[in-house]
Motif scaffolding. Structure first.
Motif, PDB file in Angstrom:
ATOM      1  N   SER A 131      58.485  37.692  64.929  1.00 25.87           N
ATOM      2  CA  SER A 131      60.142  37.351  64.943  1.00 25.87           C
ATOM      3  C   SER A 131      61.064  38.707  65.834  1.00 25.87           C
ATOM      4  O   SER A 131      61.269  39.680  65.706  1.00 25.87           O
ATOM      5  CB  SER A 131      60.960  37.014  63.626  1.00 25.87           C
ATOM      6  OG  SER A 131      61.973  36.352  63.330  1.00 25.87           O
ATOM      7  N   GLY A 132      61.989  37.735  65.985  1.00 24.60           N
ATOM      8  CA  GLY A 132      62.704  38.365  66.823  1.00 24.60           C
ATOM      9  C   GLY A 132      62.170  39.146  68.649  1.00 24.60           C
ATOM     10  O   GLY A 132      62.604  40.087  69.614  1.00 24.60           O
ATOM     11  N   SER A 133      61.002  39.147  68.466  1.00 25.02           N
ATOM     12  CA  SER A 133      60.001  39.441  69.987  1.00 25.02           C
ATOM     13  C   SER A 133      60.973  38.941  71.135  1.00 25.02           C
ATOM     14  O   SER A 133      60.555  39.435  72.518  1.00 25.02           O
ATOM     15  CB  SER A 133      58.987  39.135  69.931  1.00 25.02           C
ATOM     16  OG  SER A 133      58.608  37.377  69.980  1.00 25.02           O
ATOM     17  N   GLY A 134      61.826  38.002  70.899  1.00 23.44           N
ATOM     18  CA  GLY A 134      62.896  36.839  72.059  1.00 23.44           C
ATOM     19  C   GLY A 134      61.985  35.830  73.183  1.00 23.44           C
ATOM     20  O   GLY A 134      62.077  35.113  73.744  1.00 23.44           O
ATOM     21  N   LYS A 135      61.457  35.459  72.005  1.00 20.64           N
ATOM     22  CA  LYS A 135      60.086  33.753  72.384  1.00 20.64           C
ATOM     23  C   LYS A 135      61.372  33.182  72.488  1.00 20.64           C
ATOM     24  O   LYS A 135      61.880  32.270  73.876  1.00 20.64           O
ATOM     25  CB  LYS A 135      59.390  33.045  72.041  1.00 20.64           C
ATOM     26  CG  LYS A 135      58.741  34.806  71.346  1.00 20.64           C
ATOM     27  CD  LYS A 135      57.200  33.741  69.752  1.00 20.64           C
ATOM     28  CE  LYS A 135      58.013  33.118  68.466  1.00 20.64           C
ATOM     29  NZ  LYS A 135      58.933  34.480  67.444  1.00 20.64           N
ATOM     30  N   SER A 136      62.820  32.404  71.808  1.00 20.88           N
ATOM     31  CA  SER A 136      63.665  31.812  71.710  1.00 20.88           C
ATOM     32  C   SER A 136      64.846  31.895  72.777  1.00 20.88           C
ATOM     33  O   SER A 136      64.797  31.794  73.673  1.00 20.88           O
ATOM     34  CB  SER A 136      64.444  31.836  70.467  1.00 20.88           C
ATOM     35  OG  SER A 136      63.807  31.675  69.526  1.00 20.88           O
ATOM     36  N   VAL A 137      64.593  33.650  73.113  1.00 20.49           N
ATOM     37  CA  VAL A 137      65.325  33.389  74.002  1.00 20.49           C
ATOM     38  C   VAL A 137      65.141  33.710  75.355  1.00 20.49           C
ATOM     39  O   VAL A 137      65.995  33.073  76.577  1.00 20.49           O
ATOM     40  CB  VAL A 137      66.411  35.224  74.188  1.00 20.49           C
ATOM     41  CG1 VAL A 137      67.371  35.857  75.288  1.00 20.49           C
ATOM     42  CG2 VAL A 137      66.756  35.335  72.757  1.00 20.49           C
ATOM     43  N   GLU A 183      58.814  26.588  68.681  1.00 23.05           N
ATOM     44  CA  GLU A 183      57.951  26.409  67.208  1.00 23.05           C
ATOM     45  C   GLU A 183      58.409  25.582  66.344  1.00 23.05           C
ATOM     46  O   GLU A 183      58.610  24.834  65.079  1.00 23.05           O
ATOM     47  CB  GLU A 183      58.512  27.039  66.137  1.00 23.05           C
ATOM     48  CG  GLU A 183      58.917  28.863  67.404  1.00 23.05           C
ATOM     49  CD  GLU A 183      59.029  30.393  65.494  1.00 23.05           C
ATOM     50  OE1 GLU A 183      58.612  29.524  64.515  1.00 23.05           O
ATOM     51  OE2 GLU A 183      59.231  31.084  65.927  1.00 23.05           O
TER      52      GLU A 183
HETATM   53  N1  LIG Z   1      73.333  34.785  70.488  1.00 20.54           N
HETATM   54  C1  LIG Z   1      72.664  35.763  70.571  1.00 20.54           C
HETATM   55  N2  LIG Z   1      73.543  37.032  70.019  1.00 20.54           N
HETATM   56  C2  LIG Z   1      73.023  37.704  69.544  1.00 20.54           C
HETATM   57  N3  LIG Z   1      71.435  38.638  69.923  1.00 20.54           N
HETATM   58  C3  LIG Z   1      71.295  37.549  70.388  1.00 20.54           C
HETATM   59  C4  LIG Z   1      71.241  36.294  69.872  1.00 20.54           C
HETATM   60  N4  LIG Z   1      70.230  35.400  70.512  1.00 20.54           N
HETATM   61  C5  LIG Z   1      68.996  36.206  70.312  1.00 20.54           C
HETATM   62  N5  LIG Z   1      69.435  37.350  70.156  1.00 20.54           N
HETATM   63  C6  LIG Z   1      68.270  38.553  69.920  1.00 20.54           C
HETATM   64  O1  LIG Z   1      67.059  38.489  70.668  1.00 20.54           O
HETATM   65  C7  LIG Z   1      66.939  39.548  69.824  1.00 20.54           C
HETATM   66  C8  LIG Z   1      65.604  37.869  70.072  1.00 20.54           C
HETATM   67  O2  LIG Z   1      65.448  36.826  69.348  1.00 20.54           O
HETATM   68  P1  LIG Z   1      64.923  35.940  69.462  1.00 20.54           P
HETATM   69  O3  LIG Z   1      65.892  34.865  68.905  1.00 20.54           O
HETATM   70  O4  LIG Z   1      64.599  35.434  70.896  1.00 20.54           O
HETATM   71  O5  LIG Z   1      63.443  36.217  69.033  1.00 20.54           O
HETATM   72  P2  LIG Z   1      62.436  35.398  68.379  1.00 20.54           P
HETATM   73  O6  LIG Z   1      61.222  35.480  69.278  1.00 20.54           O
HETATM   74  O7  LIG Z   1      62.882  33.623  68.768  1.00 20.54           O
HETATM   75  O8  LIG Z   1      61.903  35.351  66.562  1.00 20.54           O
HETATM   76  P3  LIG Z   1      61.661  33.917  66.463  1.00 20.54           P
HETATM   77  O9  LIG Z   1      60.387  33.730  65.460  1.00 20.54           O
HETATM   78  O10 LIG Z   1      62.578  34.192  64.736  1.00 20.54           O
HETATM   79  O11 LIG Z   1      62.663  32.728  66.830  1.00 20.54           O
HETATM   80  C9  LIG Z   1      66.617  38.950  68.300  1.00 20.54           C
HETATM   81  O12 LIG Z   1      67.048  40.636  68.087  1.00 20.54           O
HETATM   82  C10 LIG Z   1      67.917  37.665  68.303  1.00 20.54           C
HETATM   83  O13 LIG Z   1      68.468  38.637  67.217  1.00 20.54           O
END
Ligand SMILES: Nc1ncnc2c1ncn2[C@@H]1O[C@H](COP(=O)(O)OP(=O)(O)OP(=O)(O)O)[C@@H](O)[C@H]1O
Ligand SMILES: Nc1ncnc2c1ncn2[C@@H]1O[C@H](COP(=O)(O)OP(=O)(O)OP(=O)(O)O)[C@@H](O)[C@H]1O
Ligand SMILES: [Mg+2]
Ligand SMILES: [Mg+2]
Lengths: 295, 317, 349, 509, 325
Positions: E44-50, E181
């Motif tokens: 979680s938070g590794s940046g996948k969704s971003v 996911e």
């Molecule tokens: N709109 C945003 N504004 C500020 N920070 C963001 C935003 N979207 C994501 N982040 C930050 O970017 C980082 C990566 O988020 P991301 O959602 O890509 O994680 P993830 O790998 O998809 O995690 P998860 O498994 O929880 O979905 C996180 O630290 C999150 O807090």
């Protein structure tokens, strides 16, 4: 102790342990509008509280020859009212009563409504139904109508105004308190506390009040401006504070006919109500975002 | 949908009864004699007693309530002590005028409020948002009775553009949609509109802002929808809540216009109410409050049902 | 330690042979509002006749799909919701008879899934942990809490005064564990306690749970939907479907061979970890049915590929599987003479 | 010609069926316009106090042998708006309407307004179509004044409306110079001239008169300024500069109305000491007060306005003389170290009360300057009326030693007798202060038994002299019934009376 | 490797501004071929969704800063705007979200929502679009699809909603499907159905899929290749078999161990200690080093170099540098 060895957490910069309210204060202090409003409201309150020590003219001292003097008249920086009383002094003393009648009901309603809401929200079931259905009945009146109805029934007077406005604001606060309580009640940590053997009162005291008071408080602050306008409105209608007390709504009323002679002076009490309620609203908004409570 | 409606109706009943009890009690907790206002100041004790029994004020409270509510259910709210006319006639005539005013205020307030609120929600955290928020907060902060006076001074007295009081030339009672009458409507309606503009703008702003931050909006963009299509979705999502806010505001306008009606001498329910208060006209006071609050209850009901009807998320069974 | 144990009445009494907790035919039906005129207001049969026991020192895993009643069972065990029917016997004392809720709760504690919702955001974590001991009048609650925080791997000097939002999910879950242990329970129910954690953190917490169990001689009821985790931590596994127990047995036995078709499907639904040998066929089609109106007879028959008429007609009883006393399954196939076509073949084997 | 639009101070259109409500204003606009009484007030002169003149009765006299028996000659040829003639029988029918609950036409609402106005009347009968006989309970020379209250509505119209007063209210019929052609409750009433009126000089010159209730003073002013009405009653003093500045005219005149403190004469009341009473009367700078009222007041020289025909020549000069006041107080045993403390009942508003709050505060300050400390008990107007009825001895007045009231003092009874007569001590009457004085009682009796109007006036003057000489009230000021009107309004003569004649008015363009 | 890659990231950096700065993606480089399924694995938070949102240009423009290059079919999509952008979104690339309950508009029927996309991209009428919607619901095997077309999202179960979401995403035959996911919110028995459905549809439609998950098992079920993310960067990438059978990065190994597949009861787990970094600063060294059991001084000296191990298997770790082996 072996478990601890592989779980010692190499922590990123340690966040200083700060209380929730410190955070709120910090966020709040970064909001210039809210801070300005807080200062204005504070000034109003202070000047109201310390009015007798400000060296002002007697707000009741009338002078027939100095009636309705314009703003800036020597000795009367804000002019005089229809009885030649010092407007500055009356406005400041008026703030006293206006704020009193505007804020006290919300404070009272805050405590009473919260108590009802907490009990209803925590107890659920029949007790909830009893309290909340009663609240619904009061909710069926538009607030202005209810305030006017009760005030007119009780008659004019400060105490009666306080009573009627308090009654008006209990139901909405109780509702907010109830739903806040019910949603907190559903959280696991309440169950955890119950599982630890905590009694209802202890749980309400330790775990619920602290978490619901914030949202209720924010909601209540948003009511203060409504309450103040309403309180002044009651006086304006002649069913609130009685003359000759200086109270903005009442001053607005008694100065109504002077509007042809000296519109600026006559507009002052209304302006004060407006500014104060504006500040209260902005203050409440600032507080809300500082406390991060959703609508 | 039907069962929802019935359940909602059944739920309204106890509320309505509670409301009627409060209305009834309100005027009885008051100190002083309700007949004072209409008796000649030097009426004798017997004359007073006779009058009291003529108005049924000598019976025990529960009996009075039962009689009152029984008649009220048949549409008979008694007779005004001050004028001797049937309360129902007086109230309905006045409510009609109030409705006219409330609707006019809504017609002014709702489009403006919606428009401002939507734009602010859309341009969240921009200068525009701040501006709208400022307007909205000003709207809810201004004591409208004061604003009314100020508007009268400017537009009636100073400029002489618009009439300052009444609902028609020469205090005419029959409303017609001509310029002579509509002129009378402008100032009070505008004054009354100020608060709902603020409230609607604020609510819609928050609503639209929230909707824009919901996941599905991203999904809509991800589908390749244009801006306008996404806006359509947002509007459709905001509509039920926005409608219910407006419905409630309409109710508030109707019940809360007393101060404005007093300022403008508008022959509506609020004006009637303030007369009733001033004259301690018991049946009239009871009747007016009852009708207004029942109207408000009804308005809530309509709003709820309408919301349920247009919002598929609300379970209708 | 002995003094406080005496205080909280936590000594073992029945000896190791006596189950720590016995759940007998637990039932919980939640009413749900439905149509205005329907006389029979619908009920969710969240837990419908669940029986099992947990031996001292063992870990019982409970698995099942969402909504099958796992959490409800857990809450019944600790008395957070009232039983409609059935009974709970804690170390020989029956709840309601020999002991009250208060006593039961001293012996049983729970850790919830949502680590954030299970901590009061306005209390420092040391206060949260100390709350229970304070209520129970145990001495030096704050010190006890700090000890426990240290024990779960949170340095009290750095963490004690923090608020929940200042901790990561794993750290919060450690606090929750400490909070449960502060009551010196003998049974800890872990309701999806690790499900919300990242894999890497999950492993840390599992290690911690194992250590604590050994150290304090705890008994766990471990609820999870991750079969890998359940297998790793449990001695025995209980499988639930729509409020009922469909299979229960030693985890090795069940992992080796699932007797109930539902258990089998559940296991088959686990992603394989072998890229060369990926799952080709979904073991089950469709979603689990609504517990408001559960299917008649065997509740699984609507999704079961072996279903026959008898399955819809009659509810199967738990019967012993493979001659192993501890392994039971509720399926007509394993019930000789049930009338199911496969039952005889089974018996013949 | 033209339409006159009037903004009244009442909150509603007065009762239209005959005997009006809404006090003096009701009688003014809905009484003497649509209806007549047997005996009326002369409203033609602005210069002198108005006197009684023949109305529907052309002459009246008392039987010298039996002084309870009055004979009235009914005017011939008078018809109601519905065309039916007015006769002595109609007068009887109207008395029954008010006094006999058994009668078919008895109307409690009108009765409530009219019954108490004719306390002297015992019975009445029509001797023929044009002769009415009225018997009083005891000899009472004030009967003509009482009869001036009673308005005559049409029996024929009542019968035509199914004997239903509510129906009558919508389309009433009187004999007056104006006909009511329609009204909307609380909004407007429309009057048109009765061209067949028996007194040709009083046939209205206007085409129409519209009455609008505008209780809020600033709303009235705004309405006048914005041209929605041509005439408003009682403009707020502060608006007068704005009105005159915009070319509007202010008309005013003294009339029988006073603004006083009615003093308690119960045992222990400081007001029992004549020196205190005189001191208080001397303490008030009435000219200053007049200023507060925008010049719209007549400073009191006595209980009745100075122009009253019954004013007389009192020896006590009601004027502003604080030194004399202080001396009197010192004589009475009060001084700077021992201020006199009194409690006074006031109300913040009330019909005809002028500006009660500022005025009372002014009085309070004036009294304070000579050493009388006033503590106010402020109650609402309706409550005030109750307390006024209850009297000074009632516990509800909470020991107040005076009550601020404005009095309608048009005739001997309302002007003098009712306030101080021993048999009217509250709560049996309106003698709030429990005053009872033999000499005064004797004067009152003389008023009632002096049937020669001239002689009666002499007694009345004597009575009023006693009122003033003994400073029986704190006499403050008289209202001047100001009304503001647009310059288009012409031909209005404001009589020194509560009622006015609107017939001569014309309106230009 | 033939032709232009379907997707190519080149030194992508994403930074969020606002109350606190987050360096969510830090120099990510990655490419994938058409018709390939890439599993993106990470905590979680590794940046996948971003990463996925960057691909769809869904990041809030005012609060995010994007650097680097993202090419889809050769076009740099960071420069797209207006018509081209909306044609690209949904037409070329579409996405399946984690929470179908939140990603579907609650006040429109499923049919409307699918038809809307079809109308937008294919320029067909409503009737034809509804036909397509019905066809899609059939393909994702929703029972009684005619009825479901008229259902609102809240009237369906979780699994059904996700199927509908997939139908929506595939309605315009995109070349690339992003799945964030899509099965975490689902039950195990439903999850496997969805995974298999996706696999099947991928084959049928021949599209490329980027499948984000934190569950290795799930990644194994669907992906041809796996990329492991940590703190906004790819630490290891390779074919599924290589990554699972021969993990090289310590973090990948830790994750595999933590999966508990085949973990022996009562045996201590090789847990990765600690928790991921806060990303308030852009990393100047190996982000994983503070949690790494094999950390060396070099790890903290600079960003770890990427080592190509052949056959598309590459690792960003100093340990894989020839100097160490
Ligand atoms: N709109 C945003 N504004 C500020 N920070 C963001 C935003 N979207 C994501 N982040 C930050 O970017 C980082 C990566 O988020 P991301 O959602 O890509 O994680 P993830 O790998 O998809 O995690 P998860 O498994 O929880 O979905 C996180 O630290 C999150 O807090
Ligand atoms: N307080 C309640 N009121 C009504 N229904 C309830 C309540 N609590 C649980 N249920 C219902 O009972 C059934 C079982 O719920 P429970 O929470 O025990 O399931 P679970 O197995 O824990 O599911 P999950 O895996 O989602 O946590 C569900 O259908 C749920 O909707
Ligand atoms: Mg659960
Ligand atoms: Mg994500």
């Amino acid at each position: 102790m072996s478990a601890a060895t592989d779980t010692v957490v190499p922590e990123a910069p340690v966040i200083t342990a700060a209380g929730y309210w410190t955070g709120v204060l910090k966020r709040f202090s970064r909001d210039p509008v809210a801070v300005t409003c807080a200062v204005i409201v504070l000034l109003l309150i202070l000047s109201a509280v310390f009015a007798p020590y400000l060296g002002l003219d007697d707000p009741y001292k009338a002078s027939m020859i100095k009636r309705l003097k314009p703003i800036g008249y020597p000795g009367f920086p804000l002019g005089t009212d229809e009885q030649g009383r010092d407007m500055l002094s009356r406005l400041i003393y008026g703030g006293r009563l206006t704020l009193f009648v505007g804020l006290v009901p919300v404070v009272l309603a805050f405590f009473i409504g919260s108590a009802f809401g907490l009990v209803a929200g925590y107890a659920g079931g029949r007790i909830n139904a009893l309290i909340m259905r009663t609240v619904d009945v009061f909710f069926a009146f538009p607030s202005v109508l209810l305030a006017i109805a009760i005030s007119s029934a009780l008659g004019a007077g400060i105490v009666n105004s306080l009573v009627s406005l308090t009654i008006v604001f209990i139901p909405p606060i109780a509702r907010v308190a109830e739903s806040a309580t019910a949603s907190v009640r559903a959280l696991d940590y309440i169950d955890a506390a119950r599982a630890s053997g905590g009694g209802a009162l202890t749980i309400i005291r330790v775990h619920i009040i602290g978490n619901v008071l914030g949202p209720i408080f924010v909601y209540a602050t948003s009511l203060t401006s409504v309450c103040m306008i309403l309180a002044a409105g009651l006086s304006f209608l002649g069913i609130g504070v009685r003359p000759p007390e200086p109270e903005w709504g009442l001053m607005l009323n008694t100065l109504r006919t002077a509007i042809y002679v000296n519109p600026w002076v006559a507009a002052l009490p209304g302006l004060m109500i407006f500014i104060t309620s504006l500040c209260l609203n902005l203050l409440s908004d600032g507080l809300r975002s500082a406390m991060n409570v959703k609508d | 949908m039907f069962t929802y409606l019935v359940r909602r109706l059944i739920y309204v009943l106890p509320v309505a009864i509670g409301v009627s009890i409060i209305c009834f009690l309100l005027v009885h907790i008051a100190p002083g004699d309700p007949l004072t206002a209409i008796m000649p100041v030097d009426a004798t004790a017997e004359e007073q007693a006779a009058m009291r029994s003529a108005y049924g004020l000598d019976k025990p409270l529960p009996v009075q309530y039962a009689i009152w509510i029984g008649k009220a259910a048949m549409g008979d709210l008694g007779k005004s002590i001050a004028t001797g006319r049937p309360v129902a006639d007086e109230v309905f005539a006045a409510v009609r005028n109030s409705l006219l005013l409330a609707f006019s205020a809504s017609v002014i307030a709702f489009p403006i409020g919606l428009f401002l609120g939507f734009l602010a929600g859309y341009f969240r955290d921009t200068i525009f948002d701040r501006l709208v928020t400022a307007i909205a907060i000003t709207g809810v902060s201004v004591p409208n009775y004061w604003l009314g006076i100020v508007l009268v001074i400017i537009f009636s007295v100073q400029l002489g553009w618009l009439p300052s009081m009444g609902a028609g030339p020469g205090g005419s009672g029959e409303w017609t949609w001509d310029y002579a009458h509509v002129r009378h409507l402008i100032l009070p309606a505008v004054t009354l509109a100020v608060v709902p503009i603020g409230i609607v703008a604020r609510t819609v702003r928050a609503l639209v802002g929230d909707i824009f931050s919901m996941d599905f909006v991203q999904a809509l963009y991800a589908k390749g929808l244009r801006h306008s299509d996404v806006l359509r979705h947002v509007v459709r999502n905001a509509a039920p809540t926005a409608l219910s806010v407006m419905g409630l505001q309409l109710g508030y306008l109707l019940g809360g216009s007393i101060l404005i009606e007093t300022v403008f001498n508008w022959p509506g329910s609020g004006f009637l109410l303030s007369n009733a208060i001033f004259q301690r006209d018991l049946p009239l006071l009871q009747g007016t409050i009852l009708i207004l609050s029942l109207f408000f209850v009804g308005m809530n009901l309509i709003v709820d049902v309408a919301q349920a009807a247009i919002d598929p998320r609300i379970k209708r069974s | 330690m002995s003094k406080t144990e005496a205080e909280s009445g936590q000594q073992d009494r029945g000896g190791p042979g006596q189950p720590l907790i016995i759940a007998k035919d637990l039932k919980k039906h939640f009413p749900v509002r439905s149509g205005l005129f329907s006389r029979r207001s619908a009920t969710v049969r969240a837990v419908d006749g669940v029986s099992f026991d947990v031996m001292k020192g063992e870990t019982l895993g409970i698995v099942g799909e969402s909504g099958c009643g796992k959490s409800t069972t857990a809450r019944l065990l600790i008395g957070l919701i009232e039983l409609d029917e059935g009974g709970i016997i804690f170390d020989g004392d029956s709840l309601g008879g020999d002991i009250g809720l208060k006593e039961l709760r001293r012996g049983v504690q729970m850790v919830f899934q949502d680590s954030y919702a299970s901590l009061n955001p306005r209390l420092t974590i040391v206060d949260s942990v100390a709350f229970g001991p304070k209520i129970q009048g145990l001495d030096k609650p704050a010190e006890r809490a700090r000890d426990l925080l240290a024990r779960v791997g949170l340095d009290p000097d750095r963490f004690a005064q923090r608020y929940p939002h200042e901790l990561s999910g794993g750290q919060r879950q450690r606090v929750n564990i400490a909070r449960a242990l502060a009551m010196e329970p003998r049974l800890v129910i872990l309701d999806e306690a690790v499900s919300a954690l990242d894999k890497s953190v999950e492993a840390q917490v599992l290690n911690l749970l194992n250590d604590l169990r050994r150290e304090f001689g705890l008994t766990y009821v471990f609820i999870s939907h991750d079969l890998n985790v359940v297998r790793y931590i449990s001695d025995r596994v209980l499988v639930m479907y729509l409020g009922e127990v469909v299979e229960i047995g030693p985890s090795e036995a069940i992992y080796a061979k699932q007797a109930h078709p539902y258990t089998a499907s559940l296991f088959a639904a686990m992603p394989s970890m072998d890229p060369d040998n990926r799952t080709e066929e979904p073991p089950l089609a469709g979603d689990p049915p609504n517990p408001i109106d559960p299917p008649s007879g065997c509740r699984f028959h609507t999704r079961c590929r072996f279903a026959e008429d008898v399955c819809a007609a009659r509810k199967p009883a738990l019967s012993i599987i493979g001659g192993e006393e501890a392994h039971l399954a509720a399926c007509h196939i394993h019930e000789p003479g049930s009338g199911h076509s496969l039952a005889n073949r089974e018996a013949a084997q | 010609a033209g339409t006159l639009r009037v903004g009244m101070t009442a909150a509603d259109i007065p009762l239209t069926t005959g005997q009006t409500d809404q006090g003096g204003e009701g009688m003014r606009f809905m009484g003497y316009t649509v209806y007549d009484s047997l005996i009326e007030w002369d409203l033609t002169s602005a210069d002198k106090a108005s006197v009684l003149i023949p109305g529907l009765a052309t002459e009246w006299s008392v039987d010298p042998d039996d002084q309870t028996k009055w004979t009235l000659k009914i005017r011939e040829g008078v018809t109601f708006h519905d065309g039916s003639p007015f006769t002595a029988q109609d007068a009887v029918w109207n008395f029954e309407k008010l006094l006999n609950p058994e009668s078919e036409q008895y109307d409690p609402r009108q009765s409530a307004q009219g019954k108490s106005r004719i306390p002297a009347v015992a019975s009445y009968k029509a001797l023929d179509d044009y002769t009415l006989e009225i018997t009083t309970k005891t000899p009472d020379a004030t009967l003509p004044y009482q009869l001036a209250w009673i308005l005559m509505s049409s029996k024929a119209n009542w019968e035509a409306k199914d004997k239903n007063w509510e129906e009558v209210a919508k389309d009433p019929s009187g004999t007056g110079p104006w006909k009511l052609t329609g009204f909307v409750p609380r909004e407007r009433a429309e009057l048109v001239p009765n061209t067949a009126y028996w007194d040709e000089t009083r046939i209205p010159k206007l085409d129409k008169m519209i009455l609008m209730p505008l209780p809020e003073p600033s709303a009235r002013t705004a309405a006048l300024l914005s041209g929605q009405v041509d005439w408003i009653e009682a403009p707020a003093p502060d608006t007068i500069p704005a009105l005159t500045g915009n070319g509007f005219e202010i008309v005013s005149n003294a009339y029988p109305h006073n603004w006083t403190w009615h003093l308690s004469r119960l045992d222990g009341s400081p007001w029992n000491d004549i020196r205190v009473r005189k001191a208080a009367n001397l303490a008030i700078d009435r000219e200053g007060l007049k200023q507060l009222l925008g010049g719209l007041a007549v400073p009191a020289k006595g209980f009745l306005p100075p122009t009253s025909q019954w004013f007389g020549n009192p020896t006590f000069d009601v004027k502003y003389d604080p030194e004399a006041a202080k001396a009197l107080l010192a004589e009475a045993g009060y001084g700077p170290d021992k201020p006199l403390k009194v409690k006074a009942l006031i109300s913040p508003s009330g019909s005809g009360q002028m500006l009660p709050l500022p005025m009372n505060e002014y009085v309070q300050q004036s009294l304070a300057e000579v050493g009388i400390e006033v503590e106010f008990m402020v109650v609402e107007w309706n409550q005030m009326i109750n307390l006024w009825r209850a009297g000074a001895a009632d516990p509800s007045v909470d020991g107040s030693q005076s009550i601020n009231f404005t009095y309608f003092i048009q005739d001997p009874f309302t002007g003098l007798i009712r306030h101080l007569s021993c048999d009217l001590i509250a709560p049996n009457g309106t003698n709030w202060g429990h005053y009872c004085d033999e000499e005064m009682q004797d004067l009152f009796n003389q008023i009632k038994t002096t049937f020669d109007p001239e002689a009666q006036d002499a007694v009345l003057r004597k009575t009023h002299e006693k009122f003033v000489n003994e400073a029986l009230f704190l006499m403050v000021t008289h209202d001047v019934a100001p009304r503001a009107m647009s310059p288009k309004v012409d031909g209005f003569v404001q009589a020194q009376n509560w009622y006015q004649n609107f017939s001569g008015i014309t309106i230009g363009d | 490797m033939t032709g232009t890659p379907l997707v190519e990231f080149n030194g992508l950096k994403v930074k969020f501004k606002g109350e606190r700065t987050v360096h969510a993606i830090n120099g990510l480089s990655l490419s994938m071929q058409a018709g390939e399924t890439l599993g993106l694995l990470g905590e979680s938070g590794s940046g996948k969704s971003v990463t996925l949102k960057t691909l769809l240009r869904l990041l809030p423009p005012r609060r995010s800063e994007i650097e680097g290059e993202v090419r889809v079919n050769g076009t740099d999509i960071t420069t797209l705007s207006g018509r081209a952008l909306s044609a690209y979104r949904g037409g070329e690339v579409s996405m399946v979200f984690q929470e179908p309950a939140l990603a579907l508009d609650p006040v429109y029927t499923i049919g409307d929502q699918i038809a809307e996309t079809v109308m937008r991209h294919k320029g067909v009428g409503r009737f034809a679009a509804m036909e397509v919607a019905l066809d899609m619901l059939n393909r994702v095997r929703i029972p009684s699809p005619e009825r479901r077309l008229k259902n609102f999202p809240h009237e369906m179960s979780g699994g059904m909603r996700q199927r509908a979401m997939i139908a929506l995403a595939l309605a315009c035959r995109p070349k690339l499907l992003l799945a964030d996911e899509p099965t975490t919110a689902l039950d195990a028995t439903v999850q496997i159905q969805i995974l298999l459905l996706l696999r099947e549809l991928q084959r049928e439609f021949g599209m490329g899929v980027i499948f984000v998950t934190h569950d290795i098992g799930v990644a194994v079920e669907v992906s041809d290749r796996i990329a492991v993310m940590y703190a906004g960067n790819i630490v290891e990438t390779g074919t599924t078999r290589d990554v699972i059978k021969n993990p090289r990065h310590p973090y990948t190994r830790g994750l595999l161990a933590a999966n508990l597949h085949g973990a022996v009861k009562d045996e201590r787990l090789d847990a990765i200690p600690g928790s991921p970094p806060a990303l308030e600063e852009p990393p100047s060294a190996c982000s994983f080093a503070p949690r790494c059991a094999f950390a060396r001084p070099q790890c903290l000296a600079g960003l770890p170099p990427v080592t190509d191990l052949g056959a598309g298997h590459s690792v960003a770790c100093v340990l894989e540098q020839p100097a160490f082996s």
